[in-house]
Enzyme design. Structure first.
Site, mmCIF file in Angstrom:
data_model
loop_
_atom_site.group_PDB
_atom_site.id
_atom_site.type_symbol
_atom_site.label_atom_id
_atom_site.label_comp_id
_atom_site.label_asym_id
_atom_site.label_seq_id
_atom_site.Cartn_x
_atom_site.Cartn_y
_atom_site.Cartn_z
ATOM 1 N N GLN A 15 -3.993 2.015 15.016
ATOM 2 C CA GLN A 15 -2.818 2.410 14.247
ATOM 3 C C GLN A 15 -2.000 3.485 14.971
ATOM 4 O O GLN A 15 -0.769 3.432 15.003
ATOM 5 C CB GLN A 15 -3.250 2.917 12.865
ATOM 6 C CG GLN A 15 -2.093 3.305 11.957
ATOM 7 C CD GLN A 15 -2.580 3.825 10.611
ATOM 8 O OE1 GLN A 15 -3.768 3.828 10.318
ATOM 9 N NE2 GLN A 15 -1.652 4.272 9.785
ATOM 10 N N ASP A 47 0.849 -1.189 0.000
ATOM 11 C CA ASP A 47 0.000 0.000 0.000
ATOM 12 C C ASP A 47 0.885 1.238 0.000
ATOM 13 O O ASP A 47 1.841 1.327 0.781
ATOM 14 C CB ASP A 47 -0.908 0.002 1.225
ATOM 15 C CG ASP A 47 -1.964 1.098 1.150
ATOM 16 O OD1 ASP A 47 -2.520 1.297 0.055
ATOM 17 O OD2 ASP A 47 -2.235 1.726 2.174
ATOM 18 N N GLU A 49 -10.368 4.018 3.333
ATOM 19 C CA GLU A 49 -9.402 4.690 2.472
ATOM 20 C C GLU A 49 -9.775 4.357 1.040
ATOM 21 O O GLU A 49 -9.682 3.193 0.615
ATOM 22 C CB GLU A 49 -7.972 4.254 2.788
ATOM 23 C CG GLU A 49 -7.469 4.802 4.105
ATOM 24 C CD GLU A 49 -5.990 4.579 4.347
ATOM 25 O OE1 GLU A 49 -5.446 5.245 5.244
ATOM 26 O OE2 GLU A 49 -5.383 3.737 3.645
ATOM 27 N N ARG A 82 0.559 16.833 12.803
ATOM 28 C CA ARG A 82 1.746 17.656 13.073
ATOM 29 C C ARG A 82 1.415 19.118 12.786
ATOM 30 O O ARG A 82 2.017 19.741 11.904
ATOM 31 C CB ARG A 82 2.934 17.193 12.203
ATOM 32 C CG ARG A 82 3.364 15.757 12.458
ATOM 33 C CD ARG A 82 4.587 15.371 11.625
ATOM 34 N NE ARG A 82 4.324 15.475 10.185
ATOM 35 C CZ ARG A 82 3.733 14.539 9.463
ATOM 36 N NH1 ARG A 82 3.339 13.411 10.047
ATOM 37 N NH2 ARG A 82 3.523 14.688 8.165
ATOM 38 N N ARG A 136 -8.033 3.698 12.996
ATOM 39 C CA ARG A 136 -7.119 4.812 13.278
ATOM 40 C C ARG A 136 -6.596 4.790 14.715
ATOM 41 O O ARG A 136 -5.447 5.177 14.964
ATOM 42 C CB ARG A 136 -7.831 6.146 13.015
ATOM 43 C CG ARG A 136 -8.329 6.325 11.597
ATOM 44 C CD ARG A 136 -7.208 6.393 10.587
ATOM 45 N NE ARG A 136 -7.729 6.663 9.244
ATOM 46 C CZ ARG A 136 -6.991 6.631 8.146
ATOM 47 N NH1 ARG A 136 -5.707 6.342 8.228
ATOM 48 N NH2 ARG A 136 -7.532 6.869 6.972
ATOM 49 N N GLU A 151 -9.135 3.983 -2.553
ATOM 50 C CA GLU A 151 -7.900 3.783 -3.303
ATOM 51 C C GLU A 151 -8.171 3.103 -4.638
ATOM 52 O O GLU A 151 -9.270 2.624 -4.907
ATOM 53 C CB GLU A 151 -6.910 2.927 -2.503
ATOM 54 C CG GLU A 151 -6.555 3.481 -1.134
ATOM 55 C CD GLU A 151 -5.366 2.760 -0.515
ATOM 56 O OE1 GLU A 151 -4.572 2.151 -1.274
ATOM 57 O OE2 GLU A 151 -5.231 2.804 0.721
ATOM 58 N N HIS A 202 -3.792 14.217 0.329
ATOM 59 C CA HIS A 202 -4.005 13.366 1.504
ATOM 60 C C HIS A 202 -2.846 13.500 2.483
ATOM 61 O O HIS A 202 -3.057 13.665 3.698
ATOM 62 C CB HIS A 202 -4.160 11.911 1.063
ATOM 63 C CG HIS A 202 -4.231 10.934 2.194
ATOM 64 N ND1 HIS A 202 -5.280 10.896 3.084
ATOM 65 C CD2 HIS A 202 -3.373 9.957 2.594
ATOM 66 C CE1 HIS A 202 -5.077 9.934 3.971
ATOM 67 N NE2 HIS A 202 -3.916 9.351 3.703
ATOM 68 N N THR A 243 -8.919 -5.672 3.590
ATOM 69 C CA THR A 243 -8.783 -4.776 2.447
ATOM 70 C C THR A 243 -9.757 -5.281 1.394
ATOM 71 O O THR A 243 -9.662 -6.445 0.978
ATOM 72 C CB THR A 243 -7.354 -4.785 1.883
ATOM 73 O OG1 THR A 243 -6.441 -4.323 2.878
ATOM 74 C CG2 THR A 243 -7.250 -3.893 0.648
ATOM 75 N N ASP A 273 -9.007 0.295 1.657
ATOM 76 C CA ASP A 273 -8.071 -0.197 2.662
ATOM 77 C C ASP A 273 -8.560 0.269 4.031
ATOM 78 O O ASP A 273 -8.123 1.289 4.551
ATOM 79 C CB ASP A 273 -6.668 0.320 2.375
ATOM 80 C CG ASP A 273 -5.610 -0.434 3.147
ATOM 81 O OD1 ASP A 273 -5.824 -1.624 3.427
ATOM 82 O OD2 ASP A 273 -4.570 0.153 3.469
ATOM 83 N N GLU A 326 -9.914 12.664 7.136
ATOM 84 C CA GLU A 326 -9.835 13.994 6.530
ATOM 85 C C GLU A 326 -11.201 14.668 6.474
ATOM 86 O O GLU A 326 -11.318 15.868 6.734
ATOM 87 C CB GLU A 326 -9.271 13.891 5.114
ATOM 88 C CG GLU A 326 -7.868 13.326 5.021
ATOM 89 C CD GLU A 326 -7.551 12.937 3.592
ATOM 90 O OE1 GLU A 326 -7.101 13.814 2.838
ATOM 91 O OE2 GLU A 326 -7.777 11.768 3.233
ATOM 92 N N LYS A 372 -4.357 -2.033 10.113
ATOM 93 C CA LYS A 372 -4.608 -2.135 8.674
ATOM 94 C C LYS A 372 -4.875 -3.562 8.211
ATOM 95 O O LYS A 372 -5.517 -3.770 7.183
ATOM 96 C CB LYS A 372 -3.385 -1.609 7.908
ATOM 97 C CG LYS A 372 -3.167 -0.124 8.007
ATOM 98 C CD LYS A 372 -4.066 0.603 7.046
ATOM 99 C CE LYS A 372 -3.578 2.032 6.847
ATOM 100 N NZ LYS A 372 -4.366 2.723 5.818
#
Length: 417
Positions: free
Chosen positions: A244, A129, A203, A145, A241, A205, A136, A261, A237, A366, A257
């Site tokens: 993780q 992945d 996710e 951050r 959170r 993808e 993103h 999938t 995917d 997001e 994760k």
């Protein structure tokens, strides 16, 4: 009763017309596994409109040399046959679907999609992945951050960041997803606790399916992408959170994760996407030679895919794949530049697809800005997924003459663990 419509009379503009012809694996009612003899068990199918062709049975009926590749319970033999065979088989299938003499022969082997069961179309070898969307990556950087001078990590513009995942939990669209359990620890918690994830995410993808292998110790050049990659599919995917966030330092994603999938039941061959080819966004940093796709004769590698994300039937996002900074060709090259081999059935995901607008973000992380800005859905607010939620990814790409090329949808329902 509605009038009978011959299977070949696909409505004009149907995204699964003869210009598309994606591949899958199916079985007929009352069958689950067993011999791939064209009538019972799993066998290769090709979609036309709302029907699926038993490709192996059709090939045998026409005396085609491709029967050995198509009368199988998996796409892997076809994938391993290489790019020349892929193009030859596609030309043959197009003729079978359009030439009246062939239509008469293959018509008995076309079945309504509503009458068959779709299966995982290929045996997944390895799963990788990536993290290829700049939008993103910047969003994630700003969330986690916020005080950093640059939301991107220093390496992001120099190489496609990725990780190896778990191939054994790649599942076909329609498979329920059991809410995973594991350790989690909020920043204010004194110690970790064990239990079901409370921040379960998606996710959106695109997955790329490798056909022709490569030997260990040799890398695959950018220009050889089409020699190795057979086609693509939509991919979700799923991500826990909270699990993780606690586990990923310093080695990266693991239990957050690896639980599931989801991929589409249909693999769209790259040959069906010629009209969707686009150049990637302008590069802002000089690339090392092995990743430099600006050279003459190199396929630009981008695809104009329009993705839609729906939760319980309500569209929450429409991520544009054309905005992806790193292409599938660059990802394949980087994945093998150290001499890692490719195997037939390798699958690699693009990473979450997100555009520059809020309505184009490909994850709930997001869309809700890490849970601080809940989504308003018809059945209530959402920060992350609740049990019973059904997530559906769908997509299309520009095709010849303005027609759309449909990608098979990916759907999954969250169930309690």
């Amino acid at each position: 009763m509605p009038p009978f419509v011959p299977p070949f009379d696909v409505p004009e503009g149907d995204p699964f017309g003869v210009h598309n012809l994606p591949y899958g694996v199916f079985s007929r009612a009352g069958s689950d596994g067993g011999p791939a003899d064209g009538s019972d068990g799993r066998t290769v199918g090709v979609r036309l409109g709302d029907h699926v062709l038993d490709a192996g049975a059709a090939a045998r009926a026409l005396g085609s040399p491709y029967a050995a590749l198509l009368a199988r319970p998996s796409l892997n033999p076809l994938l391993a046959a290489g790019s020349t065979a892929w193009s030859d088989v596609r030309r043959a299938l197009t003729a079978w679907m359009t030439v009246p003499a062939h239509q008469e022969t293959v018509a008995p082997f076309l079945y309504p999609l509503s009458s068959v069961t779709l299966h995982l179309p290929f045996e997944v070898a390895d799963y990788v992945d990536f993290y290829a969307s700049e939008n993103h990556a910047r969003n994630v950087g700003r969330i986690f951050r916020p005080d950093a001078p640059d939301p991107l990590t220093p390496n992001w513009k120099h190489l496609p960041i990725g990780y190896h995942g778990r191939s054994g939990t790649v599942v076909v669209s329609g498979t329920d997803v059991v809410r995973p359990s594991g350790q989690r620890k909020a920043p204010t918690d004194p110690a970790p606790v064990f239990g079901p994830s409370v921040r379960l995410d998606i996710e959106a993808e695109v997955g790329f399916v490798v056909g022709a292998p490569s030997p260990m110790g040799e890398s695959v050049a950018l220009g050889d992408f089409r020699d190795h990659v057979f086609g693509l599919c939509l991919l979700n995917d799923w991500s826990a959170r909270d699990l993780q966030a606690w586990e990923y330092v310093p080695l990266g994603p693991f239990l957050g994760k690896s639980f599931a999938t989801s991929v589409s039941a249909w693999i769209t061959p790259l040959d069906a996407l010629e009209d969707a080819a686009v150049a990637p966004p302008e590069r802002t940093h000089a690339l090392l030679p092995y990743l430099d796709d600006g050279a003459t004769g190199i396929d630009p590698g981008g695809y104009d895919l329009r993705i839609s994300v729906a939760i319980n039937g309500h569209v929450v996002s429409e991520p544009p794949f054309s905005t992806m900074y790193w292409t599938a060709a660059q990802q394949l090259t980087h994945m093998t530049v150290n001499g890692a081999s490719l195997r037939t059935g390798d699958l690699y995901g693009s990473g979450t697809v997100s555009g520059p607008e809020r309505s184009e973000r490909g994850s709930l992380l997001e869309l809700t800005w890490n849970g601080t800005e809940p989504l308003e859905l018809p059945d209530g607010k959402r920060t992350f997924l609740e049990d019973g939620d059904v997530v559906t990814l769908s997509a299309w790409a520009p095709g010849p003459g303005g027609v759309r090329v449909g990608l098979g949808e990916v759907t999954g329902r969250i169930v309690s663990g």
